[in-house]
Motif scaffolding. Structure first.
Motif, PDB file in Angstrom:
ATOM      1  N   LYS A 191       0.800  -1.222   0.000  1.00 38.00           N
ATOM      2  CA  LYS A 191       0.000   0.000   0.000  1.00 38.00           C
ATOM      3  C   LYS A 191       0.834   1.273   0.000  1.00 38.00           C
ATOM      4  N   ILE A 192       1.972   1.237   0.659  1.00 40.35           N
ATOM      5  CA  ILE A 192       2.726   2.469   0.879  1.00 40.35           C
ATOM      6  C   ILE A 192       3.215   3.091  -0.425  1.00 40.35           C
ATOM      7  N   LEU A 193       3.308   2.298  -1.495  1.00 36.24           N
ATOM      8  CA  LEU A 193       3.796   2.809  -2.776  1.00 36.24           C
ATOM      9  C   LEU A 193       2.659   3.127  -3.747  1.00 36.24           C
ATOM     10  N   GLU A 194       1.407   2.932  -3.310  1.00 34.37           N
ATOM     11  CA  GLU A 194       0.275   3.222  -4.183  1.00 34.37           C
ATOM     12  C   GLU A 194       0.013   4.728  -4.215  1.00 34.37           C
ATOM     13  N   GLU A 195      -0.186   5.249  -5.394  1.00 36.24           N
ATOM     14  CA  GLU A 195      -0.391   6.687  -5.560  1.00 36.24           C
ATOM     15  C   GLU A 195      -1.624   7.175  -4.804  1.00 36.24           C
TER      16      GLU A 195
END
Length: 231
Positions: free
Chosen positions: A132-136
């Motif tokens: 999740k942390i890299l999802e825009e």
């Protein structure tokens, strides 16, 4: 919140020993010298006062030559809102004695919503964060309403305070290319002159040297360039 944190450390491969003061985590691999004491507190003001007791209790369990310089204190503190905590958090985290300290602030609502998301997506917390942390969209929700969203800001707090969490960021051309690309964007942007000035006057100095500089001198160095970049 403590359950979430304990799950993160267990999924990162650390083993847990429960103490009266909190949970103590370490790697079974003796070559991985990272030790984490996790405590919950209702009163941050007492942390510094009590840290010697925390340290001694943890050291009784892990008594080796690497412990003193590699032990971290992770402090969990529940809040109703996130205002007016910045100065106290900085004061505690910057205290140089005994532990490297990190404070995670959280509220009940974001913990509840994070647990709901984990259940819906049937993921463990480590995998959920890494995905999740890299999802825009997640970053957008965090950035537009910092500390006032479902669980997005909590994820970024967790990653920031627990550096053991690995983010699978792929850079095809390597770190050097990324650095060059970022530098080029800065130099071509509206503050290129300011960046060059800081590079020339400050990046070659150590922290102690910068601290010794008179504030008026720093102001005189930066002011002409700031005015030029604004124009």
């Amino acid at each position: 919140m403590k359950t979430i944190i304990n799950n993160i450390f267990s999924q990162l491969g650390l083993s847990n020993k429960e103490l009266e003061i909190g949970s103590l985590y370490s790697f079974d691999d003796i070559n991985k010298k990272s030790y984490w004491l996790i405590i919950e507190t209702d009163n941050l003001i007492n942390v510094i006062e009590n840290q010697a007791n925390y340290f001694e209790e943890a050291k009784k369990i892990i008594n080796n030559e690497w412990f003193d310089k590699n032990v971290n204190l992770l402090i969990l503190h529940r809040v109703e809102n996130f205002e007016n905590f910045q100065s106290l958090v900085l004061e505690i985290e910057e205290d140089p004695y005994l532990f490297k300290k990190q404070i995670i602030l959280y509220n009940d609502s974001e913990v509840e919503k994070l647990n709901q998301a984990l259940e819906q997506q049937q993921q463990n917390i480590k995998g959920f964060i890494e995905n999740k942390i890299l999802e825009e969209e997640v970053f957008k929700k965090h950035k537009e309403n910092i500390n006032n969203n479902d669980y997005e800001s909590l994820l970024y707090r967790l990653v920031h305070k627990i550096p053991l969490i690995n983010l699978n960021i792929v850079q095809e051309n390597g770190l050097d290319a990324l650095t060059d690309n970022n530098r080029q964007k800065i130099e071509n942007g509206s503050f290129g002159s300011l960046n060059n000035l800081i590079d020339q006057n400050f990046f070659n100095r150590d922290v102690e040297n910068i601290d010794e500089m008179n504030a008026d001198i720093i102001y005189d160095i930066l002011l002409p360039t700031l005015k030029s970049d604004e124009n």
